[in-house]
Design an enzyme around this catalytic site. Structure first.
Site, PDB file in Angstrom:
ATOM      1  N   GLU A  80       1.256  -1.001   5.543  1.00 24.49           N
ATOM      2  CA  GLU A  80       1.600  -1.339   4.230  1.00 24.49           C
ATOM      3  C   GLU A  80       2.570  -2.366   3.552  1.00 24.49           C
ATOM      4  OE1 GLU A  80      -0.712   0.033   1.935  1.00 24.49           O
ATOM      5  OE2 GLU A  80       0.122  -0.373  -0.066  1.00 24.49           O
ATOM      6  N   ASP A  81       3.612  -2.387   4.402  1.00 27.92           N
ATOM      7  CA  ASP A  81       4.784  -2.859   3.749  1.00 27.92           C
ATOM      8  C   ASP A  81       5.282  -4.004   4.780  1.00 27.92           C
ATOM      9  OD1 ASP A  81       4.704  -1.454   1.549  1.00 27.92           O
ATOM     10  OD2 ASP A  81       6.092  -0.083   2.070  1.00 27.92           O
TER      11      ASP A  81
END
Ligand code: MN
Length: 738
Positions: A80-81
């Site tokens: 996700e990051d």
């Protein structure tokens, strides 16, 4: 604690319950996460890696999950990051771990606005459905727990939003999964931000009384401990003050102050065997005075989420009431860790007897099936919600459809007008065919046009939901009435011919009303229309009518015979002139053939309602008593018994029946907790007017309910009976007679 120390603690925790975990890979996951999140900071200013490390610690400490889960927890934010991809994680670790991480990311991406209960329920189900592997949801809950623990660094708006989401989504999911400890902590943390004043009040109050409470608890604990030790029952006992949110809810619901809360304290006694649970219960009731009506046996009847325990509330020596929960070690683990305990059993599967223990958990979960339709713990078996699919509207509302559902099902689930005007559909922005199979998380958009031709005949076959099919059928029924009548009539006539029944027999004024009643249509055209649109078949119509025609023929013969006999009898007695026949007036909705203005009463033995086939019996002095045709008291044997022949008389329901008639139902059930509650709910949702409910239990754990109700007609009665039949544990719903 330094990051390195934090990591070492994690290894130590894992080693504590799973010495054979793959520590090289856990280390690699930690290193990869640390490298990927390099330079990123949390709101608190700490390096980002603190977060995944803490989540892994929760997964280990609270849930005791396997190696893969620890690795996935460490990696849970990398896709996700950070620039890391699914493929990379799959290659470096394993495809399973990559799937777990991606699953967690997906759940992170869903935005929840506050919605109505039903939407919430769907969201919860969808979350679980989307995380095909239950570990995804467990890691996501650990992620949420850590975020809630560190919420103080977020803006007030974000605090409120996340807390609401936690209260409405994550705490209930934790409860459903049986994870009490985490559920409590999530609730308490949410409360702290949702109602800071209320939360503070409770916490301060509890703190100020800490000493007093502690003294009471250790005194009580010692009393129980001493008695059990004397009796040689091996046990662990400890007490706690209920957690702030549960106190808050009690204060709120019961509108009471903290001092008025009935059971602030709970003690827990953990023993080795189920037998000991009941022994301890006896001991506790011996030391303290039990409070009536507060004993609950969740061992005999586990809660839908698998929870087992004995609960009782007793009055302590100093007049302070408290709750005691008694359970075995296994029950305790299930209660604290829920599904996570089930995972633990699975991963230790090699050890002797552990598979048996796991089986027991699985069975426990399975046994709950149908115990609560809302409860979905049982679906955790292998494929969760394999029979449902959850999709979004473009506005983000969740629609719950049967597995294999198509855009047609979706359109009709929104509204029949949307379905009837559908000209195309988009899934995730792309045009799809009408038979496209929808998947969890799809965003579905229906294209409509005022000039749409309406559903096609093949839609009935494509649609998976009965709702869509019935709406499509409705459309054909309404829009194509003329066509349906013509088609239906042709099919019906062909079938009659096939069976050798002349049409005139059907349409004769004498026969037609009875025949229509037999097929439950108000007119032949309506029946034709139904056959035409496929709601009924010509075969069924003719076969039902055939039976009725035979019955009518037989009846007419019997009547002629009876009339002849009656005439004979009259001449013999020189009876007064027979009243003029054919004049019909109903009395309480009953037409008595050949008798006007006669007293009518309904038999108590079979309590007929409009729609039932009925017969009348001329009583001596009390008018005509009306029985159901299938009542044993009106059986052919009784009717033909000596001296009875002339007393049976034809009766029928008039068009002016009363609003309702009293009638009786008998419900036979396997006895369980909450049964009466469910039956009452069924009565109230069907708007049933209840005159009385009587119940009795049999020795073999069955319960028989006798329901006295008022019913408009047999159709309403059938609806109620069907509804009752759906209740879990109900074996039989009958109308007593005779
Ligand atoms: Mn996270």
């Amino acid at each position: 604690m330094t990051i390195q120390e934090q990591y070492e603690l994690l290894e130590k925790t894992v080693r504590g319950y799973n010495p054979s975990a793959d520590f090289t890979r856990i280390r690699a996951a930690f290193d990869f996460a640390q490298k990927s999140h390099e330079g990123q900071k949390r709101k608190s200013g700490e390096p980002y890696i603190i977060h995944p490390l803490a989540v892994a610690q929760i997964v280990a400490e609270e849930l005791k999950l396997d190696s893969e889960s620890i690795e996935a927890a460490l990696l849970h934010d990398v896709i996700e990051d950070t620039p890391a991809t699914h493929a990379e994680v799959a290659k470096l670790f394993s495809p399973t771990i990559a799937d777990l991480v991606e699953g967690v990311s997906k759940l992170t991406r869903i935005q929840y606005a506050t919605k109505e209960d039903e939407q919430m329920e769907n969201l919860r189900k969808m979350l679980i459905a989307m995380s095909k592997d239950i570990r995804v949801i467990l890691i996501k809950i650990a992620d949420r727990l850590h975020n809630m623990r560190t919420m103080e660094y977020q803006s007030p708006a974000k605090q409120k939003q996340k807390s609401l989401e936690t209260m409405e989504i994550y705490a209930p999911i934790s409860h459903r999964l049986g994870m009490q400890r985490i559920k409590w902590e999530l609730e308490d943390l949410s409360l702290k931000y949702l109602d800071p004043v209320g939360y503070e009040e409770i916490v301060t109050n509890l703190d100020s009384k800490r000493q007093e409470y502690d003294a009471f608890m250790s005194r009580t604990q010692a009393q129980i401990d001493q008695r059990l030790t004397q009796l040689g029952i091996s046990h662990v006992v400890y007490g706690r003050v209920k957690h702030p949110y549960s106190i808050y809810r009690k204060m709120f619901n019961q509108n009471k102050s903290l001092n008025e809360i009935f059971d602030l304290f709970a003690f827990r006694v953990i023993v080795d065997t189920v037998g000991d649970c009941y022994n301890v219960l006896g001991v506790v009731h011996d030391i303290y005075k039990p409070i009536l009506g507060r004993f609950k046996d969740y061992i005999g009847t586990p809660k839908p989420n698998g929870y087992q325990s004995l609960h009782t509330t007793v009055m302590g020596g100093d007049g302070i009431p408290f709750e005691v929960q008694i359970r075995t070690r296994e029950m305790h683990e299930i209660a604290e860790y829920g599904v996570a305990a089930h995972w633990k059993y699975k991963q230790n599967g090699q050890g002797a007897g552990t598979e048996g223990r796991y089986e027991w958990v699985r069975r426990l979960l399975e046994n709950q099936e149908g115990a609560d339709a809302e409860d979905f713990i049982h679906s955790l078996k292998v494929d969760m919600f394999s029979d449902e699919v959850f999709v979004f509207t473009p506005n983000g509302d969740v629609q719950n459809l049967p597995a294999g559902a198509t855009p047609i099902d979706f359109a009709y689930a929104i509204h029949s007008a949307v379905g009837n005007r559908m000209v195309g559909a988009k899934v995730n922005g792309r045009i799809v065919t009408f038979d496209h199979t929808l998947k969890n998380g799809d965003i579905v958009e229906i294209l409509t046009s005022k000039n749409a031709k309406g559903p096609g005949r093949d839609w009935m076959k494509i649609a998976k939901s009965s709702e869509a099919r019935s709406k499509i059928r409705q459309w054909f029924k309404k829009e194509k009435k003329e066509e349906n009548i013509a088609n239906g009539r042709a099919a019906f006539e062909a079938e009659l011919k096939h069976c050798g029944i002349p049409m005139r027999d059907v349409i004769s004024a004498e026969n037609l009303p009875g025949l229509l009643k037999k097929v439950s249509y108000a007119s032949l055209d309506e029946m034709y229309a139904a056959i035409g649109y496929g709601g009924f078949t010509a075969q069924k119509a003719v076969s039902r009518m055939q039976g009725e025609l035979q019955r009518i023929a037989k009846h007419q013969q019997a009547e002629r015979q009876a009339a002849a006999e009656a005439a004979e009898a009259r001449t013999a007695e020189e009876a007064p002139k027979a009243p003029a026949p054919k004049r019909v007036r109903s009395e309480q909705g009953i037409i008595v053939e050949g008798l006007d203005n006669c007293l009518v009463k309904f038999s108590k033995c079979c309590t007929p309602v409009p729609g039932d086939e009925i017969v009348g019996f001329i009583t001596r002095g009390y008018g005509v008593s009306v029985h159901r045709a299938d009542c044993p008291n009106a059986s052919p044997e009784k009717q033909n018994a000596p001296g009875q022949q002339g007393r049976w008389i034809k009766v029928s329901w008039g068009s002016d029946t009363n609003d309702s008639y009293p009638t009786t139902l008998e419900v036979v059930c396997k006895d369980r907790q909450g049964l009466l509650l469910d039956i009452s709910a069924a009565l109230s949702t069907t708007n049933t007017f209840v005159l009385g409910i009587h119940s009795r239990s049999t020795a073999d754990e069955f319960a028989i309910f006798r329901l006295e109700v008022r019913m408009r007609d047999s159709q309403q009665l059938t609806t109620l009976m069907n509804r009752l039949h759906q209740i879990s544990g109900v074996l039989k719903v009958t109308r007593p007679a005779g």
